[in-house]
Design a protein around this motif. Sequence first.
Motif, short mmCIF file in Angstrom:
data_model
loop_
_atom_site.label_atom_id
_atom_site.label_comp_id
_atom_site.label_asym_id
_atom_site.label_seq_id
_atom_site.Cartn_x
_atom_site.Cartn_y
_atom_site.Cartn_z
N ILE A 216 0.83 -1.20 0.00
CA ILE A 216 0.00 0.00 0.00
C ILE A 216 0.87 1.25 0.00
N ASP A 217 0.32 2.33 -0.57
CA ASP A 217 1.10 3.57 -0.65
C ASP A 217 1.15 4.33 0.67
N GLY A 218 0.21 4.07 1.58
CA GLY A 218 0.22 4.74 2.87
C GLY A 218 -0.25 6.18 2.85
N ILE A 219 -0.66 6.66 1.69
CA ILE A 219 -1.14 8.06 1.57
C ILE A 219 -2.62 8.05 1.20
N GLU A 220 -2.91 7.62 -0.02
CA GLU A 220 -4.31 7.52 -0.43
C GLU A 220 -4.97 6.28 0.17
N ILE A 221 -4.18 5.27 0.44
CA ILE A 221 -4.69 4.01 0.99
C ILE A 221 -4.11 3.79 2.38
#
Length: 258
Positions: A216-221
């Motif tokens: 996961i990107d950790g920003i949007e998700i």
Amino acid sequence: MLRRELPLDEVAGRVIRIASGHIEPGADGSPLQSVQAWTSAMQPLCYWHDEPVALSVEDQAGEGWLDGRQWMARLPESWFPLLSTALQVSSWLRDHRFCGRCGAGAARLDAEFAMHCQACGLRNYPRISPCIITLVTHGDAMLLARSPRFPPGRFSTLAGFIEPGESAEEAVHREIFEEVGLTVGRIRYYRSQAWPFPHALMLGFFAEAATRHIRIDGIEIADAAWFMPERLPQLPPPYSISRALIETHLSEVKGSPR
């Protein structure tokens, strides 16, 4: 049903009162006010079950006014086209009072949804932003993810705006890889849905993942996981195309031979 024809020759009819995405309930509990004379400030909108409807964009919502999602959750799906149209047109009227090119005041045209600048001639039409929304699958399993903005416990499908010069199919591959680090193979178009929060057109797809390894990107998700049909998290609301993608996959899995 909704008829997409501007009731330009009408002087009275039903009215939707709306402010910042909130709509006043009518006497019958629907989003429509009783038949009344229209003022010049109202925007002719459409015909609803052959009754003319106009939009009154207010400065401030009153007590008891419901936002768009609340209305969609409480009304049958048949109301979605009317609510979506009213929400998107009201957002456009609010945001395009001035010309985006020269800054002069813009005037509403009668014959179409258009704001015209008398100073430089630019016309602005209701903005529609194309987005892809995709259910990624691997066999029976579904990849569902959480945005930081979601209510606690809710998971949904992946989505994102289509970038300039990009096709919808390219956006599917790019968004999935950016958000969860997955490469997908075959993709299949499902259908579209107008999404008035505030002005998206959602293009629904199914996509088959090559592996189940998630990054996961950790920003949007904020979180993502694979879910089997017999054990699902809290799902998106029934009126959303995201939920329709999920329910369609579940029906296909249930009906497939073992």
